[in-house]
Design an enzyme around this catalytic site. Structure first.
Site, PDB file in Angstrom:
ATOM      1  N   PHE A 149       0.857  -1.192   0.000  1.00 13.42           N
ATOM      2  CA  PHE A 149       0.000   0.000   0.000  1.00 13.42           C
ATOM      3  C   PHE A 149       0.889   1.237   0.000  1.00 13.42           C
ATOM      4  O   PHE A 149       1.741   1.403   0.874  1.00 13.42           O
ATOM      5  CB  PHE A 149      -0.898   0.018   1.235  1.00 13.42           C
ATOM      6  CG  PHE A 149      -2.058  -0.938   1.178  1.00 13.42           C
ATOM      7  CD1 PHE A 149      -2.097  -1.977   0.273  1.00 13.42           C
ATOM      8  CD2 PHE A 149      -3.125  -0.800   2.055  1.00 13.42           C
ATOM      9  CE1 PHE A 149      -3.167  -2.862   0.224  1.00 13.42           C
ATOM     10  CE2 PHE A 149      -4.198  -1.667   2.024  1.00 13.42           C
ATOM     11  CZ  PHE A 149      -4.224  -2.703   1.111  1.00 13.42           C
ATOM     12  N   GLU A 150       0.676   2.105  -0.965  1.00 17.33           N
ATOM     13  CA  GLU A 150       1.476   3.318  -1.103  1.00 17.33           C
ATOM     14  C   GLU A 150       0.541   4.524  -1.200  1.00 17.33           C
ATOM     15  O   GLU A 150      -0.673   4.412  -0.994  1.00 17.33           O
ATOM     16  CB  GLU A 150       2.397   3.211  -2.328  1.00 17.33           C
ATOM     17  CG  GLU A 150       3.354   2.021  -2.256  1.00 17.33           C
ATOM     18  CD  GLU A 150       4.310   1.928  -3.435  1.00 17.33           C
ATOM     19  OE1 GLU A 150       4.475   2.926  -4.161  1.00 17.33           O
ATOM     20  OE2 GLU A 150       4.893   0.842  -3.635  1.00 17.33           O
TER      21      GLU A 150
END
Length: 362
Positions: A149-150
Protein backbone atom coordinates in the site's frame (compact mmCIF):
# COMPACT_ATOMS: atom_id res chain seq x y z
CA UNK A 1 12.65 -29.27 3.96
CA UNK A 2 15.81 -27.16 3.97
CA UNK A 3 19.19 -28.75 4.67
CA UNK A 4 19.56 -26.51 7.71
CA UNK A 5 16.28 -27.73 9.18
CA UNK A 6 17.13 -31.33 8.28
CA UNK A 7 20.32 -30.99 10.29
CA UNK A 8 18.30 -29.78 13.28
CA UNK A 9 15.93 -32.73 12.96
CA UNK A 10 18.82 -35.22 12.79
CA UNK A 11 20.35 -33.58 15.85
CA UNK A 12 17.07 -34.01 17.70
CA UNK A 13 16.88 -37.68 16.79
CA UNK A 14 20.42 -38.27 18.03
CA UNK A 15 20.13 -36.31 21.28
CA UNK A 16 16.48 -36.71 22.18
CA UNK A 17 16.09 -32.94 22.55
CA UNK A 18 12.80 -31.19 21.85
CA UNK A 19 12.25 -30.05 18.27
CA UNK A 20 12.32 -26.22 18.08
CA UNK A 21 9.38 -24.47 16.49
CA UNK A 22 9.93 -22.85 13.11
CA UNK A 23 8.98 -19.21 12.73
CA UNK A 24 6.33 -18.85 10.06
CA UNK A 25 5.94 -20.75 6.78
CA UNK A 26 9.14 -22.48 5.77
CA UNK A 27 11.07 -20.76 3.00
CA UNK A 28 14.69 -19.95 2.28
CA UNK A 29 16.69 -19.07 5.39
CA UNK A 30 18.05 -16.00 3.58
CA UNK A 31 15.72 -15.17 0.72
CA UNK A 32 16.04 -13.32 -2.55
CA UNK A 33 12.68 -11.59 -3.04
CA UNK A 34 11.51 -9.91 -6.22
CA UNK A 35 8.48 -8.36 -7.89
CA UNK A 36 7.41 -9.76 -11.24
CA UNK A 37 5.55 -7.42 -13.61
CA UNK A 38 2.72 -9.86 -14.23
CA UNK A 39 -0.06 -7.42 -15.10
CA UNK A 40 1.70 -4.72 -17.10
CA UNK A 41 4.77 -3.84 -19.15
CA UNK A 42 6.85 -0.74 -18.47
CA UNK A 43 9.79 -0.91 -20.82
CA UNK A 44 11.79 -3.46 -18.85
CA UNK A 45 10.39 -6.41 -20.78
CA UNK A 46 8.06 -9.25 -19.85
CA UNK A 47 9.47 -12.27 -17.99
CA UNK A 48 7.47 -15.48 -18.12
CA UNK A 49 7.00 -17.22 -14.79
CA UNK A 50 8.82 -20.30 -16.06
CA UNK A 51 11.82 -18.13 -16.95
CA UNK A 52 12.26 -16.61 -13.47
CA UNK A 53 15.65 -17.93 -12.31
CA UNK A 54 15.78 -20.45 -9.49
CA UNK A 55 17.58 -18.04 -7.16
CA UNK A 56 14.37 -16.09 -6.53
CA UNK A 57 12.84 -17.52 -3.35
CA UNK A 58 9.76 -15.28 -3.01
CA UNK A 59 8.08 -13.96 -6.16
CA UNK A 60 5.55 -11.14 -5.81
CA UNK A 61 3.05 -10.81 -8.65
CA UNK A 62 2.64 -7.10 -9.38
CA UNK A 63 -0.09 -6.06 -8.94
CA UNK A 64 -3.57 -6.73 -7.71
CA UNK A 65 -5.41 -3.40 -7.88
CA UNK A 66 -8.84 -2.21 -6.73
CA UNK A 67 -11.72 -1.38 -9.06
CA UNK A 68 -11.90 1.94 -7.19
CA UNK A 69 -9.90 3.23 -4.20
CA UNK A 70 -12.62 2.48 -1.63
CA UNK A 71 -14.28 -0.60 -3.15
CA UNK A 72 -11.99 -3.19 -1.60
CA UNK A 73 -12.59 -5.18 -4.79
CA UNK A 74 -9.12 -6.35 -5.85
CA UNK A 75 -8.57 -7.62 -9.39
CA UNK A 76 -5.48 -9.25 -10.87
CA UNK A 77 -5.34 -9.05 -14.64
CA UNK A 78 -2.60 -10.72 -16.62
CA UNK A 79 -0.62 -8.44 -18.92
CA UNK A 80 -2.47 -8.19 -22.26
CA UNK A 81 -0.70 -9.59 -25.31
CA UNK A 82 -0.80 -6.19 -27.01
CA UNK A 83 1.38 -4.83 -24.20
CA UNK A 84 3.35 -8.01 -23.44
CA UNK A 85 3.68 -10.06 -26.66
CA UNK A 86 5.58 -12.81 -24.82
CA UNK A 87 2.83 -13.35 -22.22
CA UNK A 88 2.03 -17.02 -21.55
CA UNK A 89 -1.44 -18.53 -21.24
CA UNK A 90 -3.13 -18.78 -17.85
CA UNK A 91 -2.61 -22.54 -17.95
CA UNK A 92 1.13 -22.17 -18.55
CA UNK A 93 1.35 -19.43 -15.94
CA UNK A 94 -0.32 -21.61 -13.31
CA UNK A 95 1.78 -24.63 -14.29
CA UNK A 96 4.94 -22.57 -13.85
CA UNK A 97 3.74 -21.37 -10.43
CA UNK A 98 3.26 -25.01 -9.40
CA UNK A 99 6.78 -25.83 -10.56
CA UNK A 100 8.19 -22.95 -8.49
CA UNK A 101 6.29 -24.11 -5.44
CA UNK A 102 7.46 -27.68 -5.92
CA UNK A 103 11.01 -26.30 -5.82
CA UNK A 104 10.30 -24.62 -2.47
CA UNK A 105 9.58 -21.13 -3.76
CA UNK A 106 6.72 -18.89 -2.58
CA UNK A 107 4.52 -17.00 -5.05
CA UNK A 108 2.38 -14.16 -3.68
CA UNK A 109 -0.10 -11.64 -5.01
CA UNK A 110 1.10 -8.12 -4.26
CA UNK A 111 -1.72 -5.66 -3.63
CA UNK A 112 -1.39 -1.96 -4.38
CA UNK A 113 1.75 -0.51 -5.91
CA UNK A 114 2.21 3.07 -6.99
CA UNK A 115 -1.08 3.17 -8.91
CA UNK A 116 -3.24 0.89 -6.77
CA UNK A 117 -4.57 3.03 -3.94
CA UNK A 118 -6.56 0.88 -1.48
CA UNK A 119 -8.63 2.52 1.25
CA UNK A 120 -10.76 0.11 3.27
CA UNK A 121 -12.97 2.83 4.73
CA UNK A 122 -15.92 0.52 5.51
CA UNK A 123 -16.50 -2.97 6.81
CA UNK A 124 -18.18 -3.76 3.50
CA UNK A 125 -14.94 -2.84 1.67
CA UNK A 126 -13.02 -4.97 4.16
CA UNK A 127 -15.21 -7.99 3.46
CA UNK A 128 -14.95 -7.47 -0.29
CA UNK A 129 -11.18 -7.22 0.04
CA UNK A 130 -11.05 -10.56 1.86
CA UNK A 131 -13.25 -12.34 -0.67
CA UNK A 132 -11.62 -10.85 -3.77
CA UNK A 133 -8.03 -11.42 -2.56
CA UNK A 134 -9.00 -14.96 -1.54
CA UNK A 135 -10.41 -15.56 -5.02
CA UNK A 136 -7.07 -14.53 -6.60
CA UNK A 137 -5.09 -16.73 -4.22
CA UNK A 138 -7.39 -19.67 -4.94
CA UNK A 139 -7.49 -19.21 -8.72
CA UNK A 140 -3.72 -19.26 -9.08
CA UNK A 141 -2.92 -21.43 -6.07
CA UNK A 142 -0.76 -18.76 -4.46
CA UNK A 143 1.04 -18.93 -1.11
CA UNK A 144 -0.22 -15.65 0.26
CA UNK A 145 -0.21 -11.89 0.07
CA UNK A 146 2.19 -8.97 -0.14
CA UNK A 147 0.85 -5.62 1.15
CA UNK A 148 2.34 -2.83 -0.97
CA UNK A 149 0.00 0.00 0.00
CA UNK A 150 1.48 3.32 -1.10
CA UNK A 151 0.30 6.88 -1.71
CA UNK A 152 -2.78 7.70 0.36
CA UNK A 153 -3.92 4.14 1.10
CA UNK A 154 -3.06 4.37 4.80
CA UNK A 155 -3.37 7.38 7.08
CA UNK A 156 -4.24 8.24 10.68
CA UNK A 157 -7.32 10.23 11.67
CA UNK A 158 -6.90 13.13 14.07
CA UNK A 159 -6.53 11.86 17.62
CA UNK A 160 -5.48 8.34 16.58
CA UNK A 161 -2.19 8.34 18.50
CA UNK A 162 -1.99 4.85 20.05
CA UNK A 163 -0.55 2.43 17.49
CA UNK A 164 -1.47 -0.46 19.81
CA UNK A 165 -5.16 0.47 19.61
CA UNK A 166 -5.80 2.22 16.28
CA UNK A 167 -9.18 3.73 15.53
CA UNK A 168 -8.84 4.92 11.90
CA UNK A 169 -11.11 2.74 9.70
CA UNK A 170 -8.57 2.17 6.89
CA UNK A 171 -6.13 0.82 9.51
CA UNK A 172 -8.62 -1.17 11.58
CA UNK A 173 -10.24 -2.77 8.53
CA UNK A 174 -6.93 -3.75 6.95
CA UNK A 175 -5.81 -5.43 10.17
CA UNK A 176 -9.11 -7.30 10.37
CA UNK A 177 -8.86 -8.37 6.72
CA UNK A 178 -5.33 -9.72 7.15
CA UNK A 179 -6.29 -11.65 10.27
CA UNK A 180 -9.29 -13.13 8.44
CA UNK A 181 -7.12 -14.26 5.52
CA UNK A 182 -4.61 -15.77 7.93
CA UNK A 183 -7.39 -17.68 9.68
CA UNK A 184 -8.67 -18.94 6.33
CA UNK A 185 -5.35 -20.25 5.02
CA UNK A 186 -3.70 -21.23 8.29
CA UNK A 187 -0.04 -21.85 9.00
CA UNK A 188 0.92 -22.04 5.31
CA UNK A 189 -0.15 -18.42 4.71
CA UNK A 190 2.73 -16.15 3.73
CA UNK A 191 2.36 -12.44 4.53
CA UNK A 192 4.92 -9.85 3.47
CA UNK A 193 4.87 -6.06 3.42
CA UNK A 194 6.77 -3.45 1.41
CA UNK A 195 6.09 -0.05 2.99
CA UNK A 196 8.07 3.05 2.16
CA UNK A 197 10.27 4.52 4.92
CA UNK A 198 7.78 7.36 5.40
CA UNK A 199 5.20 4.90 6.70
CA UNK A 200 7.54 3.12 9.12
CA UNK A 201 10.82 4.71 10.24
CA UNK A 202 9.57 8.30 9.93
CA UNK A 203 7.22 7.35 12.78
CA UNK A 204 10.19 7.90 15.08
CA UNK A 205 10.06 11.61 14.31
CA UNK A 206 6.44 12.13 13.22
CA UNK A 207 3.34 10.01 13.80
CA UNK A 208 0.23 11.14 11.96
CA UNK A 209 -0.36 14.73 12.96
CA UNK A 210 -0.98 17.92 11.06
CA UNK A 211 2.13 17.80 8.86
CA UNK A 212 1.13 14.62 7.03
CA UNK A 213 -1.27 12.15 8.60
CA UNK A 214 0.34 9.25 6.74
CA UNK A 215 3.60 9.41 8.73
CA UNK A 216 4.21 6.10 10.49
CA UNK A 217 0.80 4.76 9.49
CA UNK A 218 2.02 1.22 8.79
CA UNK A 219 3.15 0.82 12.42
CA UNK A 220 -0.25 -0.24 13.84
CA UNK A 221 -0.69 -2.73 11.00
CA UNK A 222 2.78 -4.26 11.42
CA UNK A 223 2.33 -4.48 15.17
CA UNK A 224 -1.10 -6.11 14.93
CA UNK A 225 0.07 -8.90 12.60
CA UNK A 226 3.62 -9.39 13.93
CA UNK A 227 2.77 -12.89 15.15
CA UNK A 228 2.20 -14.12 11.59
CA UNK A 229 4.14 -11.60 9.50
CA UNK A 230 6.63 -13.51 7.35
CA UNK A 231 8.82 -10.66 6.10
CA UNK A 232 8.81 -6.87 6.34
CA UNK A 233 11.00 -5.51 3.55
CA UNK A 234 10.84 -1.73 3.74
CA UNK A 235 11.54 0.08 0.47
CA UNK A 236 14.95 1.67 1.08
CA UNK A 237 14.43 3.74 -2.07
CA UNK A 238 12.37 6.67 -3.36
CA UNK A 239 12.91 8.14 0.10
CA UNK A 240 14.01 11.45 1.52
CA UNK A 241 16.56 11.63 4.35
CA UNK A 242 15.31 9.83 7.48
CA UNK A 243 16.39 10.27 11.08
CA UNK A 244 17.80 7.10 12.61
CA UNK A 245 18.20 5.96 16.20
CA UNK A 246 21.46 7.91 16.38
CA UNK A 247 19.35 11.05 15.80
CA UNK A 248 21.25 11.70 12.58
CA UNK A 249 19.68 11.97 9.13
CA UNK A 250 20.58 9.14 6.76
CA UNK A 251 20.39 9.42 2.98
CA UNK A 252 19.56 6.57 0.60
CA UNK A 253 22.04 5.06 -1.85
CA UNK A 254 24.78 3.83 0.49
CA UNK A 255 25.41 1.21 3.16
CA UNK A 256 24.73 3.70 5.96
CA UNK A 257 21.08 4.14 4.97
CA UNK A 258 20.34 0.40 4.93
CA UNK A 259 22.13 -0.12 8.24
CA UNK A 260 20.32 2.68 10.05
CA UNK A 261 16.86 1.97 8.61
CA UNK A 262 17.04 -1.78 9.22
CA UNK A 263 18.41 -1.33 12.73
CA UNK A 264 15.28 0.67 13.56
CA UNK A 265 13.08 -2.26 12.56
CA UNK A 266 15.19 -4.70 14.62
CA UNK A 267 15.67 -2.56 17.74
CA UNK A 268 12.28 -0.89 17.78
CA UNK A 269 11.87 2.79 18.54
CA UNK A 270 9.81 5.37 20.46
CA UNK A 271 6.89 6.53 18.34
CA UNK A 272 6.84 10.32 18.10
CA UNK A 273 4.69 12.21 20.60
CA UNK A 274 2.79 9.12 21.76
CA UNK A 275 4.71 7.89 24.80
CA UNK A 276 4.73 4.39 23.27
CA UNK A 277 7.55 2.30 21.83
CA UNK A 278 7.23 0.18 18.71
CA UNK A 279 8.83 -3.20 19.52
CA UNK A 280 11.39 -4.56 17.08
CA UNK A 281 10.74 -7.59 14.90
CA UNK A 282 12.51 -10.97 14.92
CA UNK A 283 15.61 -11.37 12.74
CA UNK A 284 13.84 -13.76 10.38
CA UNK A 285 11.04 -11.23 9.73
CA UNK A 286 13.39 -8.49 8.54
CA UNK A 287 14.64 -7.63 5.07
CA UNK A 288 15.02 -4.47 3.04
CA UNK A 289 14.25 -3.44 -0.51
CA UNK A 290 16.41 -2.03 -3.29
CA UNK A 291 16.00 -0.99 -6.91
CA UNK A 292 17.46 -3.67 -9.16
CA UNK A 293 19.10 -1.00 -11.33
CA UNK A 294 19.36 2.75 -11.79
CA UNK A 295 16.28 2.77 -14.04
CA UNK A 296 14.12 0.98 -11.48
CA UNK A 297 13.96 3.69 -8.82
CA UNK A 298 15.83 6.35 -6.90
CA UNK A 299 18.25 5.01 -4.32
CA UNK A 300 20.12 2.39 -6.32
CA UNK A 301 22.94 1.00 -4.18
CA UNK A 302 26.05 -0.61 -5.65
CA UNK A 303 26.44 -4.30 -4.72
CA UNK A 304 29.62 -3.70 -2.69
CA UNK A 305 27.78 -1.18 -0.49
CA UNK A 306 24.84 -3.58 -0.05
CA UNK A 307 27.26 -6.27 1.14
CA UNK A 308 28.88 -3.77 3.48
CA UNK A 309 25.46 -3.10 4.99
CA UNK A 310 24.75 -6.81 5.30
CA UNK A 311 28.12 -7.46 6.92
CA UNK A 312 27.10 -4.98 9.61
CA UNK A 313 23.48 -6.05 10.01
CA UNK A 314 24.05 -9.81 9.93
CA UNK A 315 27.53 -10.17 11.42
CA UNK A 316 28.07 -6.94 13.34
CA UNK A 317 31.09 -6.16 11.16
CA UNK A 318 32.01 -3.32 8.80
CA UNK A 319 29.48 -0.93 10.36
CA UNK A 320 31.37 2.24 9.47
CA UNK A 321 31.14 3.67 12.96
CA UNK A 322 27.40 3.06 13.38
CA UNK A 323 26.46 1.27 16.60
CA UNK A 324 23.71 -1.32 16.15
CA UNK A 325 21.04 -0.64 18.77
CA UNK A 326 19.36 -3.93 17.96
CA UNK A 327 22.54 -5.97 17.72
CA UNK A 328 23.47 -8.26 14.79
CA UNK A 329 20.71 -10.22 13.03
CA UNK A 330 22.14 -13.60 11.96
CA UNK A 331 18.65 -14.74 10.95
CA UNK A 332 18.15 -11.75 8.61
CA UNK A 333 15.59 -12.94 6.08
CA UNK A 334 16.75 -11.32 2.87
CA UNK A 335 16.78 -8.73 0.12
CA UNK A 336 13.83 -7.54 -1.91
CA UNK A 337 14.07 -5.81 -5.27
CA UNK A 338 11.95 -3.86 -7.65
CA UNK A 339 12.04 -5.80 -9.83
CA UNK A 340 12.81 -9.17 -11.41
CA UNK A 341 12.00 -7.62 -14.78
CA UNK A 342 14.44 -4.76 -14.32
CA UNK A 343 17.08 -7.19 -13.13
CA UNK A 344 16.58 -9.22 -16.30
CA UNK A 345 16.87 -6.05 -18.37
CA UNK A 346 20.24 -5.34 -16.73
CA UNK A 347 21.62 -8.87 -17.24
CA UNK A 348 20.75 -10.10 -13.73
CA UNK A 349 23.17 -7.85 -11.84
CA UNK A 350 21.07 -7.99 -8.65
CA UNK A 351 20.66 -11.76 -8.72
CA UNK A 352 24.28 -12.44 -9.65
CA UNK A 353 25.59 -10.08 -6.99
CA UNK A 354 23.38 -10.89 -4.04
CA UNK A 355 22.21 -14.50 -4.31
CA UNK A 356 25.76 -15.85 -3.72
CA UNK A 357 26.21 -13.53 -0.72
CA UNK A 358 22.95 -14.66 0.86
CA UNK A 359 23.80 -18.29 0.14
CA UNK A 360 27.13 -17.87 1.90
CA UNK A 361 25.47 -16.91 5.18
CA UNK A 362 25.01 -19.61 7.84
Amino acid sequence: MTMRWLAVVLGVLLTGAALPAQAGPESATHALIGYLHASFGNGSGYVRMADVPDEWDIIDLAFGEPTSPTSGDIRFNRCPAAECPEVESDADFISAIRAKQAAGKKVLISIGGANGQVQLTTTAARDTFVSSVGAIIDKYGLDGLDVDFEGHSLYLDAGDTDFKNPTTPVIVNLISALKTLKAKYGDKFVLTMAPETFFVQVGYQFYGGSNDNRAGSYLPVIDAVRDFLTVLHVQDYNSGPVMGLDNQYHTMGGADFHIAMTDMVKAGFPVANTGRTFPGLRDDQIGFGLPAAVSAGNGYTAPAAVHEALDCLVKGQNCGGYSLRGGPSPGFRGLMTWSINWDHYYDWEFRNSHAPYLDSLP
